[in-house]
Scaffold this active site. Structure first.
Site, PDB file in Angstrom:
ATOM      1  CG  ASP A   1      -2.225  -0.535   1.001  1.00 61.82           C
ATOM      2  OD1 ASP A   1      -2.477  -0.978  -0.126  1.00 61.82           O
ATOM      3  OD2 ASP A   1      -3.040  -0.543   1.936  1.00 61.82           O
ATOM      4  CE  LYS A   2       0.961   8.364  -2.059  1.00 59.85           C
ATOM      5  NZ  LYS A   2       0.625   9.331  -3.117  1.00 59.85           N
TER       6      LYS A   2
END
Length: 655
Positions: A288-289
């Site tokens: 994930d960012k």
């Protein structure tokens, strides 16, 4: 065990007088962070452990993906109004839109804020050997044999920024110069050696020599064998062969610790600093960012010393735990991920929380494909996938390019308006400052191949991005069918269900049903190489595809890439290593646990009040590949985790 229909759960918590004082600050923070996270392809809310899975036809993250485009698009955002994200989400998807409607536990739901801060969500990769990745060592390994070609620390500082700029332009043939001269200010043999080494190490493809000019010494950098040599270095990234010891593994493995960056973005940054192609990096899965994530990366023939030096200039990520090995990493070659999650401003009682977490540990959660799989805009990715499978290419083009409701980046709105008005790909393309988005790629394809050859035009979009659409449709069908299966038969194995024996799916027979539980049952993603349940749900699959003008018995497409073989997926996942704790806090900005980097830097544990204004639920659990952490969190909170719903509910209680 009973199943529970999903009810609307308000995030509006009871507010005491003490709460009111903090509301404005929290509101500003929430809206700002939501607006910043709004275009992370849904990842501001969703978290998948990994997309790769050792089953056929699962989504594999694109090794040469356009994910860097997201950063570029964000940087060029014309709409500075943070409220626009909430407006955009009015037209987004909710969980029920994609078949996510059931729960397995019976506890009463409660509210909490997911990812109020990206540091509230920490992901540690679990390798195929079961080892959890941690960043806990910045030291550089020492080779068994001394490598005199390894760059020294001075190598990285001896060249000025101006020298580096000129050398990079020379390396990439960006100017008309055939060489670059660097004056040796302190003329000693040692100094000249360091400069020679710096140029050759940092700018592969360049050679150097020493020349006397007007009584001064200069290091002259030049191309030894023209553009062909550079092309070989840049595409195969074949470093100078004599500089790599035979006893050293060809791949430097390291742990990447990153904050608020996605994996490909981090790799693109590393590639730019090292002046190499991103494809020499390998990894087991994308992360994930909007989180703090820790994962293993491997890179071909880049020394640990060069990588370690980057820690001085990198923002939001660090590299460590270096080692040399003889193999790269492969997508999907992992056991899963370990999550540490903070849910802030929880309203549940201690009993509710205990019931919820015990249920998660003992029963698990429905293994739905999360909202990330379906996009964040008013045109879901599964609709485009369905049009591809229907061979309706005009519809595919229209869905991608037509104007859509809701707030959107200004240049995309103008591009879509131009397309709707003129159907002229050249005119619409002129409205896009960044051409690497899907819309830009399709328009370029239409410009190249013409409006009568949409198939070839669509083919300009990278393959994995194209496959994302049809996999999204598979996931949409699977979610809907699983909800029907649980509604019809509950949380028990029944005759006609499917289970896996090895890699082969077989039906549960009447006489064997007591040998299996709901945790053994799998359901198919539709395709030409799967079988379906022998009960009502098998017919439901056919009915759903017929309604979409598709034939479940003919999932082969005339374009091979779009033929669906199918896959099997467990319907209930029971997380491992589940732990939880309720903590009190006063300051919404204070971190509630220490990260790997905090520990390396010697930061103390946060001091929390025993009786704070707010409560948070800290939870830890491990999940296998291709399962969505927010589907586990959804089961705990009993609420819709879609960006649309969270945005609306958060702004409701924050007003």
């Amino acid at each position: 065990m009973e199943t529970v229909e999903m009810n609307s759960v308000s995030l509006k918590r009871p507010r005491s007088e003490d709460d009111v004082a903090n509301a404005d600050e929290i509101k500003r923070q929430k809206i700002l962070e939501k607006s910043q996270a709004g275009n992370d392809s849904g990842q501001s809310i969703e978290t998948v452990t990994e997309q790769p899975e050792d089953t056929k036809n699962e989504i594999i993250p694109n090794e040469e993906s356009e994910e860097q485009e997201e950063e570029e698009l964000e940087d060029s955002d014309e709409d500075g109004d943070p409220e626009s994200f909430a407006d955009m989400m009015k037209h987004g998807l909710t969980e029920s839109d994609v078949g996510i409607t059931k729960f397995v536990s019976s506890h009463k739901g409660f509210s909490g804020i997911l990812k109020e801060r990206y540091s509230d969500f920490v992901v540690h990769e679990i390798g195929k050997d079961g080892r959890v990745s941690h960043l806990d060592d910045f030291s550089v390994p020492v080779d068994d044999e001394v490598n005199f070609e390894d760059p020294s620390e001075e190598t990285f500082t001896v060249l000025s920024d101006e020298d580096k700029q000129r050398l990079e332009e020379l390396q990439l043939f960006k100017n008309k110069e055939t060489s670059v001269a660097i004056e040796v200010i302190e003329d000693t043999k040692e100094k000249r050696t360091v400069i020679h080494q710096a140029v050759k190490s940092l700018f592969p493809g360049l050679e150097t020599k020493t020349e006397d000019r007007d009584g001064k010494k200069y290091i002259i950098a030049y191309h030894a064998a023209g553009k062909k040599a550079l092309a070989k270095v840049r595409t195969a990234t074949d470093p100078r062969k004599h500089s790599w010891p035979k006893s050293r593994g060809s791949y430097c493995h390291f742990v990447l610790y990153k904050e608020n960056k996605d994996t490909m973005d981090a790799i693109n940054v590393l590639s730019k600093f090292l002046r190499v192609k991103p494809n020499i990096f390998s990894y087991m899965g994308t992360k994930d960012k909007r989180a703090i994530t820790v994962q293993e990366i491997a890179v071909l023939r880049i020394t640990a010393q060069r990588l370690a030096h980057l820690n001085k200039c990198l923002m939001n990520f660090k590299l460590g735990n270096f080692s040399y090995k003889n193999h790269p990493l492969k997508l999907g070659e992992l056991q899963g991920n370990h999550f540490t999650v903070v849910l802030r401003n929880i309203t549940g009682t201690d009993d509710q929380i205990e019931q919820a977490m015990h249920s998660l540990r003992e029963i698990g959660f429905i293994n739905y494909y999360g909202m990330q799989r379906f996009g964040t805009t008013a045109v879901p990715t599964y609709q485009i996938g369905r049009a591809i499978l229907q061979n309706n290419w005009n519809e595919v083009m229209d869905l991608i390019l037509k104007p859509r409701p809701g707030a959107e980046k200004g240049y995309l709105v103008k591009c879509r308006e131009e397309w709707a008005k003129t159907k002229d790909p050249a005119a619409a393309l002129k409205k896009l400052p960044v051409k690497r988005c899907v819309e830009g790629q399709l328009l370029r394809g239409l410009l190249k191949f013409g409006m009568k050859n949409i198939i070839s035009a669509f083919g300009i979009i990278p393959r994995n991005n194209r496959l994302m659409y049809i996999h999204s449709y598979q996931s949409y069908v699977w979610n809907n069918m699983v909800s029907k299966r649980i509604e019809e038969y509950g949380l028990r194995a029944v005759p006609g269900d499917l289970i896996l024996k090895g890699a082969t799916a077989v039906h549960i027979e009447e006489g064997d049903v007591d040998n299996y539980t709901i945790h053994d049952v799998v359901m198919p993603l539709p395709g030409f190489d799967v079988i379906y349940p022998k009960h009502k749900i098998g017919e439901a699959y056919k009915e759903m595809l017929v309604a979409d003008n598709l034939d479940i018995n003919n999932m082969r497409h005339k374009i091979r890439d779009y033929s669906l073989s199918g896959a099997y997926r467990k319907i209930i996942i029971r997380p491992q290593n589940v732990n939880w704790e309720v903590v009190a806090y006063d300051d919404p900005k204070i971190p509630l646990f220490t990260t790997d980097l905090d520990k390396l830097e010697g930061k103390p544990l946060p001091v929390l009040p025993t009786d704070g204004k707010f409560r948070a639920l800290k939870m830890e659990f491990s999940l296998p590949p291709s399962t969505y952490a927010t589907m586990a969190i959804r089961e705990v909170l009993k609420m819709d985790t879609s960006i649309k719903n969270q945005t609306q509910l958060n702004t409701t209680w924050l007003r």
